[in-house]
Design a protein around this motif. Sequence first.
Motif, mmCIF file in Angstrom:
data_model
loop_
_atom_site.group_PDB
_atom_site.id
_atom_site.type_symbol
_atom_site.label_atom_id
_atom_site.label_comp_id
_atom_site.label_asym_id
_atom_site.label_seq_id
_atom_site.Cartn_x
_atom_site.Cartn_y
_atom_site.Cartn_z
ATOM 1 N N ALA A 18 0.830 -1.212 0.000
ATOM 2 C CA ALA A 18 0.000 0.000 0.000
ATOM 3 C C ALA A 18 0.859 1.254 0.000
ATOM 4 C CB ALA A 18 -0.927 -0.005 1.212
ATOM 5 N N VAL A 19 1.921 1.267 0.792
ATOM 6 C CA VAL A 19 2.816 2.429 0.834
ATOM 7 C C VAL A 19 3.539 2.599 -0.499
ATOM 8 C CG1 VAL A 19 4.903 3.360 1.898
ATOM 9 C CG2 VAL A 19 3.135 2.355 3.330
ATOM 10 N N GLU A 20 3.967 1.503 -1.092
ATOM 11 C CA GLU A 20 4.694 1.591 -2.365
ATOM 12 C C GLU A 20 3.802 2.142 -3.477
ATOM 13 O OE1 GLU A 20 7.944 -1.069 -4.831
ATOM 14 O OE2 GLU A 20 6.236 -2.111 -3.935
ATOM 15 N N TRP A 21 2.542 1.727 -3.517
ATOM 16 C CA TRP A 21 1.625 2.268 -4.520
ATOM 17 C C TRP A 21 1.365 3.749 -4.287
ATOM 18 C CZ3 TRP A 21 1.069 0.344 -8.963
ATOM 19 C CH2 TRP A 21 0.944 -1.026 -9.203
ATOM 20 N N ALA A 22 1.212 4.147 -3.034
ATOM 21 C CA ALA A 22 0.953 5.556 -2.727
ATOM 22 C C ALA A 22 2.140 6.430 -3.125
ATOM 23 C CB ALA A 22 0.645 5.721 -1.239
ATOM 24 N N ILE A 23 3.346 6.003 -2.805
ATOM 25 C CA ILE A 23 4.540 6.752 -3.204
ATOM 26 C C ILE A 23 4.642 6.827 -4.718
ATOM 27 C CG2 ILE A 23 7.058 6.676 -3.254
ATOM 28 C CD1 ILE A 23 6.174 7.731 -0.661
ATOM 29 N N SER A 24 4.310 5.746 -5.395
ATOM 30 C CA SER A 24 4.357 5.724 -6.868
ATOM 31 C C SER A 24 3.427 6.772 -7.451
ATOM 32 C CB SER A 24 3.967 4.333 -7.392
ATOM 33 O OG SER A 24 4.849 3.336 -6.931
ATOM 34 N N GLU A 25 2.203 6.842 -6.925
ATOM 35 C CA GLU A 25 1.249 7.824 -7.445
ATOM 36 C C GLU A 25 1.686 9.257 -7.114
ATOM 37 O OE1 GLU A 25 -0.933 7.514 -9.539
ATOM 38 O OE2 GLU A 25 -1.756 5.484 -9.484
ATOM 39 N N LEU A 26 2.248 9.463 -5.942
ATOM 40 C CA LEU A 26 2.721 10.800 -5.579
ATOM 41 C C LEU A 26 3.880 11.234 -6.473
ATOM 42 C CD1 LEU A 26 2.560 10.562 -1.688
ATOM 43 C CD2 LEU A 26 1.141 12.026 -3.149
ATOM 44 N N VAL B 249 -1.743 -10.669 -2.928
ATOM 45 C CA VAL B 249 -1.548 -9.234 -2.789
ATOM 46 C C VAL B 249 -1.102 -8.692 -4.141
ATOM 47 C CG1 VAL B 249 -0.164 -7.416 -1.707
ATOM 48 C CG2 VAL B 249 -0.959 -9.354 -0.347
ATOM 49 N N THR B 250 -1.763 -7.661 -4.633
ATOM 50 C CA THR B 250 -1.421 -7.105 -5.943
ATOM 51 C C THR B 250 -0.381 -6.005 -5.758
ATOM 52 O OG1 THR B 250 -3.605 -7.615 -6.819
ATOM 53 C CG2 THR B 250 -2.315 -5.978 -8.009
ATOM 54 N N SER B 251 0.867 -6.361 -6.022
ATOM 55 C CA SER B 251 1.976 -5.428 -5.861
ATOM 56 C C SER B 251 2.404 -4.896 -7.222
ATOM 57 C CB SER B 251 3.149 -6.128 -5.176
ATOM 58 O OG SER B 251 3.560 -7.256 -5.935
ATOM 59 N N ARG B 252 3.383 -4.009 -7.223
ATOM 60 C CA ARG B 252 3.959 -3.542 -8.468
ATOM 61 C C ARG B 252 4.687 -4.692 -9.155
ATOM 62 N NH1 ARG B 252 5.024 1.638 -9.654
ATOM 63 N NH2 ARG B 252 6.939 0.925 -10.636
ATOM 64 N N ALA B 253 4.589 -4.765 -10.487
ATOM 65 C CA ALA B 253 5.312 -5.805 -11.220
ATOM 66 C C ALA B 253 6.815 -5.599 -11.080
ATOM 67 C CB ALA B 253 4.904 -5.790 -12.689
ATOM 68 N N LYS B 254 7.236 -4.332 -11.041
ATOM 69 C CA LYS B 254 8.639 -3.992 -10.820
ATOM 70 C C LYS B 254 8.703 -3.057 -9.619
ATOM 71 C CE LYS B 254 9.886 -4.286 -15.727
ATOM 72 N NZ LYS B 254 10.438 -3.530 -16.891
ATOM 73 N N HIS B 255 9.539 -3.402 -8.664
ATOM 74 C CA HIS B 255 9.633 -2.574 -7.474
ATOM 75 C C HIS B 255 10.093 -1.160 -7.818
ATOM 76 C CE1 HIS B 255 8.558 -5.389 -4.409
ATOM 77 N NE2 HIS B 255 9.457 -6.270 -4.807
ATOM 78 N N LEU B 256 9.618 -0.230 -7.046
ATOM 79 C CA LEU B 256 9.922 1.175 -7.254
ATOM 80 C C LEU B 256 11.388 1.445 -6.901
ATOM 81 C CD1 LEU B 256 8.494 3.874 -7.968
ATOM 82 C CD2 LEU B 256 8.127 4.183 -5.508
ATOM 83 N N LYS B 257 12.101 2.136 -7.805
ATOM 84 C CA LYS B 257 13.485 2.535 -7.554
ATOM 85 C C LYS B 257 13.536 4.052 -7.449
ATOM 86 C CE LYS B 257 15.732 -1.330 -9.946
ATOM 87 N NZ LYS B 257 16.709 -1.678 -11.013
ATOM 88 N N VAL B 258 13.884 4.544 -6.273
ATOM 89 C CA VAL B 258 13.882 5.980 -6.032
ATOM 90 C C VAL B 258 15.151 6.395 -5.288
ATOM 91 C CG1 VAL B 258 11.378 6.297 -6.037
ATOM 92 C CG2 VAL B 258 12.523 5.575 -3.944
ATOM 93 N N VAL B 259 15.456 7.685 -5.389
ATOM 94 C CA VAL B 259 16.619 8.259 -4.717
ATOM 95 C C VAL B 259 16.120 9.296 -3.721
ATOM 96 C CG1 VAL B 259 18.773 9.530 -4.995
ATOM 97 C CG2 VAL B 259 18.034 7.896 -6.773
ATOM 98 N N PRO B 260 16.373 9.107 -2.411
ATOM 99 C CA PRO B 260 15.907 10.061 -1.401
ATOM 100 C C PRO B 260 16.919 11.169 -1.143
ATOM 101 C CG PRO B 260 16.804 8.152 -0.310
ATOM 102 C CD PRO B 260 16.963 7.907 -1.791
ATOM 103 N N ALA B 261 16.418 12.341 -0.787
ATOM 104 C CA ALA B 261 17.258 13.450 -0.350
ATOM 105 C C ALA B 261 16.646 14.017 0.926
ATOM 106 C CB ALA B 261 17.339 14.523 -1.429
ATOM 107 N N TYR B 262 17.407 14.024 2.002
ATOM 108 C CA TYR B 262 16.895 14.451 3.313
ATOM 109 C C TYR B 262 16.483 15.925 3.239
ATOM 110 C CZ TYR B 262 16.529 14.398 8.410
ATOM 111 O OH TYR B 262 16.051 14.452 9.709
ATOM 112 N N ARG B 263 15.308 16.249 3.779
ATOM 113 C CA ARG B 263 14.778 17.606 3.622
ATOM 114 C C ARG B 263 14.553 18.342 4.937
ATOM 115 N NH1 ARG B 263 9.035 17.962 3.902
ATOM 116 N NH2 ARG B 263 9.064 19.727 2.442
ATOM 117 N N LEU B 264 14.746 17.693 6.080
ATOM 118 C CA LEU B 264 14.525 18.374 7.348
ATOM 119 C C LEU B 264 15.746 19.234 7.721
ATOM 120 C CD1 LEU B 264 12.751 15.630 9.495
ATOM 121 C CD2 LEU B 264 11.779 17.246 7.850
ATOM 122 N N ASN B 265 15.559 20.101 8.688
ATOM 123 C CA ASN B 265 16.624 21.018 9.068
ATOM 124 C C ASN B 265 17.691 20.376 9.931
ATOM 125 O OD1 ASN B 265 15.410 23.092 7.657
ATOM 126 N ND2 ASN B 265 14.277 23.857 9.422
#
Length: 209
Positions: free
Chosen positions: A18-26, A192-208
């Motif tokens: 559920a979290v992976e799908w939500a991040i994908s849509e965002l 469970v219906t997951s992504r066919a290919k897992h999401l590959k993302v690069v994070p950048a820390y944004r807090l102070n």
Amino acid sequence: MIWNSDLLVASMDTSVTAVEWAISELLRHPEAMRKLQKELEEKVGLERIVEESDVEGLEYLDMVIKESMRLHPVAPLLLPHESMEDCTVDDFHIQKNARIIINVYAIGRDPSVWRDPEIFVPERFRDSNIYLRGQDFRLIPFGSGRRICPGLQLGLTVVRFVLAQLVHCFNWELADNIQPTDLDMSEAFGIVTSRAKHLKVVPAYRLNK
């Protein structure tokens, strides 16, 4: 022991999916990502991470989760239900003892129920009385009635908290120079219906800090 492990795997797999799908849509809809980050900034600030107590009352976060679960229910076919007596539903005759499987995926994309059902629009739930707890049959990712998912409250709490934490603490970019409009949203159908290919993302820390 097998029963206990089944419960553990089911709870983890569904929440992660559920979290992976939500991040994908965002990621595919940067404006929605900005709105959610702004809501978190106003509620939490940029000086600390999200606490579990912060999650309550985050209106846009709830809209994002509802819309993501509408488009991507992690359990698209609910467990079979058995009719207790002959009945008629929308002119369909259902015999007593018939086994019924509810297609939640089809309900979430039904144009007679939803306007522009294929488009991710969290704002469709603004000022809406549609909830995720099984009272409204337009949105039943956890099922409904006596066979509703027993982990509903825990699942919602985990998904809300993890998604809020990830969106608040990091800015995200797709890996391999993939553009948001080109992100592959293919599904791998299973229990469970997951992504066919897992999401590959690069994070950048944004807090102070």
